[in-house]
Motif scaffolding. Sequence first.
Motif, PDB file in Angstrom:
ATOM      1  N   GLN A 131       0.722  -1.333  -0.058  1.00 56.53           N
ATOM      2  CA  GLN A 131      -0.196  -0.039  -0.120  1.00 56.53           C
ATOM      3  C   GLN A 131       0.809   1.242   0.117  1.00 56.53           C
ATOM      4  OE1 GLN A 131      -2.593   0.049   3.434  1.00 56.53           O
ATOM      5  NE2 GLN A 131      -3.863  -1.859   2.220  1.00 56.53           N
ATOM      6  N   LEU A 132       2.060   1.527   0.813  1.00 57.83           N
ATOM      7  CA  LEU A 132       3.391   2.540   0.902  1.00 57.83           C
ATOM      8  C   LEU A 132       3.611   2.608  -0.574  1.00 57.83           C
ATOM      9  CD1 LEU A 132       4.063   4.981   2.308  1.00 57.83           C
ATOM     10  CD2 LEU A 132       5.828   2.811   3.284  1.00 57.83           C
ATOM     11  N   ARG A 133       3.296   1.667  -1.184  1.00 61.49           N
ATOM     12  CA  ARG A 133       3.983   2.253  -2.283  1.00 61.49           C
ATOM     13  C   ARG A 133       3.391   2.649  -3.574  1.00 61.49           C
ATOM     14  NH1 ARG A 133       7.200  -3.148  -5.160  1.00 61.49           N
ATOM     15  NH2 ARG A 133       5.124  -4.287  -5.336  1.00 61.49           N
ATOM     16  N   ALA A 134       2.495   2.090  -3.267  1.00 59.02           N
ATOM     17  CA  ALA A 134       1.416   2.309  -4.330  1.00 59.02           C
ATOM     18  C   ALA A 134       1.008   4.586  -4.105  1.00 59.02           C
ATOM     19  CB  ALA A 134      -0.009   1.561  -3.930  1.00 59.02           C
ATOM     20  N   LEU A 135       0.747   4.150  -2.931  1.00 59.53           N
ATOM     21  CA  LEU A 135       0.340   5.534  -2.328  1.00 59.53           C
ATOM     22  C   LEU A 135       1.182   6.264  -2.585  1.00 59.53           C
ATOM     23  CD1 LEU A 135      -1.805   4.711   1.069  1.00 59.53           C
ATOM     24  CD2 LEU A 135      -2.326   5.807  -1.075  1.00 59.53           C
ATOM     25  N   SER A 136       2.963   5.762  -2.501  1.00 60.25           N
ATOM     26  CA  SER A 136       4.106   7.029  -2.693  1.00 60.25           C
ATOM     27  C   SER A 136       3.794   7.707  -4.061  1.00 60.25           C
ATOM     28  CB  SER A 136       5.388   6.895  -2.704  1.00 60.25           C
ATOM     29  OG  SER A 136       5.842   4.993  -3.294  1.00 60.25           O
ATOM     30  N   SER A 137       3.563   6.314  -4.850  1.00 59.67           N
ATOM     31  CA  SER A 137       3.488   7.005  -6.493  1.00 59.67           C
ATOM     32  C   SER A 137       2.581   7.872  -7.274  1.00 59.67           C
ATOM     33  CB  SER A 137       3.321   5.586  -7.419  1.00 59.67           C
ATOM     34  OG  SER A 137       2.183   5.268  -6.801  1.00 59.67           O
ATOM     35  N   SER A 138       1.749   8.212  -6.203  1.00 55.89           N
ATOM     36  CA  SER A 138       0.349   9.337  -6.464  1.00 55.89           C
ATOM     37  C   SER A 138       0.578  10.128  -5.639  1.00 55.89           C
ATOM     38  CB  SER A 138      -0.813   8.079  -6.036  1.00 55.89           C
ATOM     39  OG  SER A 138      -0.935   8.068  -4.722  1.00 55.89           O
ATOM     40  N   ARG A 139       1.980  10.593  -4.595  1.00 51.45           N
ATOM     41  CA  ARG A 139       2.032  11.773  -3.645  1.00 51.45           C
ATOM     42  C   ARG A 139       1.196  11.806  -3.337  1.00 51.45           C
ATOM     43  NH1 ARG A 139       5.451  12.234  -8.238  1.00 51.45           N
ATOM     44  NH2 ARG A 139       7.044  13.098  -7.556  1.00 51.45           N
ATOM     45  N   GLN A 140       0.572  10.419  -2.241  1.00 48.81           N
ATOM     46  CA  GLN A 140      -0.694  10.810  -1.002  1.00 48.81           C
ATOM     47  C   GLN A 140       0.361  10.641   0.351  1.00 48.81           C
ATOM     48  OE1 GLN A 140      -3.974   8.082  -1.699  1.00 48.81           O
ATOM     49  NE2 GLN A 140      -3.367   7.826  -3.455  1.00 48.81           N
ATOM     50  N   TYR A 141       0.579  11.748   1.029  1.00 51.29           N
ATOM     51  CA  TYR A 141       1.721  11.696   1.549  1.00 51.29           C
ATOM     52  C   TYR A 141       0.927  11.381   2.872  1.00 51.29           C
ATOM     53  CZ  TYR A 141       4.981  13.216  -1.737  1.00 51.29           C
ATOM     54  OH  TYR A 141       6.226  13.156  -2.618  1.00 51.29           O
ATOM     55  N   LYS A 142       0.006  12.433   3.188  1.00 51.38           N
ATOM     56  CA  LYS A 142      -0.921  11.781   4.336  1.00 51.38           C
ATOM     57  C   LYS A 142      -1.269  10.807   4.702  1.00 51.38           C
ATOM     58  CE  LYS A 142      -4.826  13.931   7.116  1.00 51.38           C
ATOM     59  NZ  LYS A 142      -5.942  14.664   6.818  1.00 51.38           N
ATOM     60  N   GLU A 143      -1.424  10.042   4.137  1.00 55.69           N
ATOM     61  CA  GLU A 143      -1.873   8.486   4.030  1.00 55.69           C
ATOM     62  C   GLU A 143      -0.540   7.547   4.279  1.00 55.69           C
ATOM     63  OE1 GLU A 143      -3.263  10.017   1.635  1.00 55.69           O
ATOM     64  OE2 GLU A 143      -5.673   9.828   1.838  1.00 55.69           O
ATOM     65  N   CYS A 144       0.395   8.502   3.423  1.00 51.04           N
ATOM     66  CA  CYS A 144       2.384   7.649   3.402  1.00 51.04           C
ATOM     67  C   CYS A 144       2.080   7.596   4.851  1.00 51.04           C
ATOM     68  CB  CYS A 144       2.767   8.146   2.775  1.00 51.04           C
ATOM     69  SG  CYS A 144       2.370   7.418   0.725  1.00 51.04           S
ATOM     70  N   THR A 145       2.282   9.139   5.387  1.00 50.14           N
ATOM     71  CA  THR A 145       3.120   9.886   6.791  1.00 50.14           C
ATOM     72  C   THR A 145       2.393   8.272   7.543  1.00 50.14           C
ATOM     73  OG1 THR A 145       2.614  11.665   6.566  1.00 50.14           O
ATOM     74  CG2 THR A 145       2.978  10.770   9.044  1.00 50.14           C
ATOM     75  N   GLN A 146       1.232   7.913   7.760  1.00 53.53           N
ATOM     76  CA  GLN A 146       0.703   6.741   8.934  1.00 53.53           C
ATOM     77  C   GLN A 146       1.113   5.001   8.758  1.00 53.53           C
ATOM     78  OE1 GLN A 146      -3.443   6.864   8.998  1.00 53.53           O
ATOM     79  NE2 GLN A 146      -2.884   8.842  10.043  1.00 53.53           N
ATOM     80  N   LEU A 147       1.068   4.545   7.197  1.00 53.54           N
ATOM     81  CA  LEU A 147       1.737   3.946   6.943  1.00 53.54           C
ATOM     82  C   LEU A 147       2.940   3.025   6.790  1.00 53.54           C
ATOM     83  CD1 LEU A 147       0.094   2.793   3.643  1.00 53.54           C
ATOM     84  CD2 LEU A 147      -0.119   1.601   5.081  1.00 53.54           C
ATOM     85  N   LEU A 148       3.873   4.535   6.849  1.00 50.12           N
ATOM     86  CA  LEU A 148       5.600   4.750   6.804  1.00 50.12           C
ATOM     87  C   LEU A 148       5.856   3.948   8.199  1.00 50.12           C
ATOM     88  CD1 LEU A 148       8.271   4.688   5.778  1.00 50.12           C
ATOM     89  CD2 LEU A 148       7.921   7.367   6.045  1.00 50.12           C
ATOM     90  N   GLN A 149       4.921   5.232   8.854  1.00 51.66           N
ATOM     91  CA  GLN A 149       5.423   5.008  10.362  1.00 51.66           C
ATOM     92  C   GLN A 149       5.291   3.591  10.882  1.00 51.66           C
ATOM     93  OE1 GLN A 149       2.387   7.558  12.516  1.00 51.66           O
ATOM     94  NE2 GLN A 149       4.466   9.420  12.497  1.00 51.66           N
ATOM     95  N   ALA A 150       3.419   2.487  10.245  1.00 51.10           N
ATOM     96  CA  ALA A 150       3.224   1.558  10.964  1.00 51.10           C
ATOM     97  C   ALA A 150       5.118   0.532   9.893  1.00 51.10           C
ATOM     98  CB  ALA A 150       2.365   0.920  10.111  1.00 51.10           C
ATOM     99  N   VAL A 151       5.084   0.434   9.019  1.00 50.76           N
ATOM    100  CA  VAL A 151       5.943  -0.814   8.090  1.00 50.76           C
ATOM    101  C   VAL A 151       7.338   0.018   9.145  1.00 50.76           C
ATOM    102  CG1 VAL A 151       7.707  -0.462   6.135  1.00 50.76           C
ATOM    103  CG2 VAL A 151       5.405  -0.090   5.998  1.00 50.76           C
TER     104      VAL A 151
END
Length: 851
Positions: A131-151
């Motif tokens: 999910q993080l890889r998909a969101l990063s490519s679309s620059r959805q940084y707000k969602e990326c933040t939570q996923l990145l912290q979880a990863v």
Amino acid sequence: MEDNEKSLSAEYNPINDLNAIFSHPSTLSSVSKAAKALRQHQDELDNDISELVLQQATSDSKSVRRIQTAKSDLAELFQKVEGVRERAIRTEEAITEMTADIKRLDNTKRNLTLSMTALKRLQMLTTAYEQLRALSSSRQYKECTQLLQAVIQLMTHFKSYRSIDQIAILGRNVSDLQRQLLEQVCEDFEVTFAKAEVTQRRGMLAEACLVMDALGENARSRLVTWYCNTQLREYRQVFRGNEEAGSLDNISRRYSWFRRMLKTYDDEHAVMFPANWRVNEMLANAFCESTRDDFKGILSRSTRRADGPSLDVDLLLSCLQETLDFEHSLERRFSNVSRTSIDTLSSDNEKSPIFSQAISEAFEPYLSVWVEAQDRKLSEMIPKYRQQPPKSPDEEFSSQMVISSSIELFNFYRLTLAQCAKLSSGARLVELTKVFAKYLDQYAQLVLLYYVSERPSGQTPSKMPLLEEAILVLNTADYCFNTCTQLEEKIKNRIDEGLKTAIDLQSQADAFMGIASATVRALVRRVEVDVEPTWREMRNSGWSKIESVGDQSSWASEMLRRIQKNGAEILSMLNKQYARAFCDNLVDTIANAFIVNIFQCRPISEVGAEQMLLDSYVLKKGFEGLLTINSQAATAPPSGYVKRIGQSLSRIDPVLKTLQVRPTPPEALVQAYLIHIADKSETNFRKILDLKGIRKQDQSHLLELFQAHRASSRNEKLPASSPILALLTNNPTPSGVGAANLPSSLGSLSSAASSSTSNFGSAIMTAARDGVDRFGTPNLGITPSHTPSGTMSPPALGQSAINGADGRAVSTAAPTNLNENLRNIGKFFKRDIGGFGGRFGGTPKPADDGG
């Protein structure tokens, strides 16, 4: 019972009892009867002993049986304990066998739980990664933040599984994705700022900052550093690329540019960065570092330039002040605790300043130029102070006043110190302190000492300082002494800890005490001049023609009246400490002058000597009331003061008591000399004979007797010469005073030493050079290092340390000697008046201490 106890004793002697039983020959008939009784008693004792031995043997066998029984009981107990222990071991083994299967089941359950948890986390990590890889490519940084912290959090649980290939591959993929996100966010910031689209993409960048925050400190520092460099790029191009724009003249433009930059940050960029990043503070730090480096280069080039103009002190101070104000504004903005005022000491609990000397540090090596400017200002102030009168003509005099120039000088010191404390708390403050010390010495030497020195004045040989002027100088010297100490403490409170030992103004304080000592002498000199006619009357009296001792002499009464009149006026203006110093000094001076004038009154008859002794007693009683002359009636003088009077005037007594003895019989005069004068000097003995008016041809017999008596064993321990007579000469002088042939230590300050009042300043220093007692009293009849009271005499002042006869400035040939001498005099003066009781330096001070 008592007889039985005696018979049982090891020291029992039966002879005494036998003598008592057979005390008479008639009792011998009962010897056989007594012997039979003793044998019977002996048999009874034997029977008793046998019974006791038998009883003891029986009791020993019972004890043995009891011990054997106890041992058998203990052995049985140990057997029972061992049996219990063996049964416990067998029970434990049985329980272990029963619980082994249960333990195996527990371990299996725990391992199964860990495996299920690890698989669940692995599933969550894989899903979150995709999910993080998909969101990063679309620059959805707000969602990326939570996923990145979880990863990142989930990856910490698989650090111990790195040896498994699948886990290692997944870990590398996560790291690659983190680097990709970092580069992507940095690229977004660069493109946005390059296209000036910050306003449109502000929300996306704010969410990107949350991603950077999740990536860690290194990612956050990289973004902040890039932002600061980007914002300061224009500043560096403008102020480093243009010599005119980057000069010190345009320093205000630098600070104005940064203030606009901070306003832009607050209006447009602050919402992008999290508040805990403190990006605005980091931007301010970067600006300060860049500006500091610029100023270091500019100032270095300005000082190395040989053909151009030198560094402008006013411009330097202006730039430094503006820099300090800018630093202070940054401190107020970025610190929760306000910056400590430079005029107060910072407490230990206050927070350390953030931007203190962030830019102003560049000016530190060049502040010597500012210190030199203060030196020049002070060098112009001292001559101006010297030309001013001690008191303005329209100003009303008060006995507590100080000279206004001293207040002005210390106010200048206070303001300069406050300014320097803002500029530097290091080596420059030490340099400024040395400048302060230099001009404190000059103020003492060229201004205060000048006021109390006698100077030529038209028709008269010299002009004595007015009483009001002398009081003003004394108050000012005391004020300067106290303020020097306060100034030293304030400088130490503001300077760096390692440099506190370099701050010392005690020498200057001692120099002002030297001025106080000279001023006390000036006040004594006023009394000396006024009583000079009474000494002349004393010398003109016919001391060889007095037939009987009457009341006190007219000259002594008049002298006492004048002393009390002048003393009352002077003492009314002095505080307790200096009043005592004045009285002690005056007593010593009059006592010395009395001895000097005795040698100018020859010949003196026995009755004349007795009259002089009476007059000295009258003076002594008059002096005892001098210190309390302005006090309430029946106020007793201090015992130490009375003792001082006795010590000073008692030096006159040996001479007068010797003169009271008639020359016939000659042995009486010789014996009187050896008792009172108490020395072996034939020269001194001749002086006494000359004082008595004995002709030279009549002196030979007396001298022979003196030589015979001084050689006797009774007088062998007498000193070679009396210090009183050794310093005096009996040669007449045209003035009748004897000053021409007297040592300067006796005659320089005594009115009897000179009928002239020329150049009192030289008199002060001459007396001090030859040795002064206590507060400047000439040493008479004592060794040069001790006073009659046992106190040490202050060291001598240098001969070149006083104004010339024309009243011009003090010679600069040996200024160091003058300053050192004033300090030495001040040390002894301070020590002595400190013993009078009360606070030393008690002159009331102005409201502003000037320090």
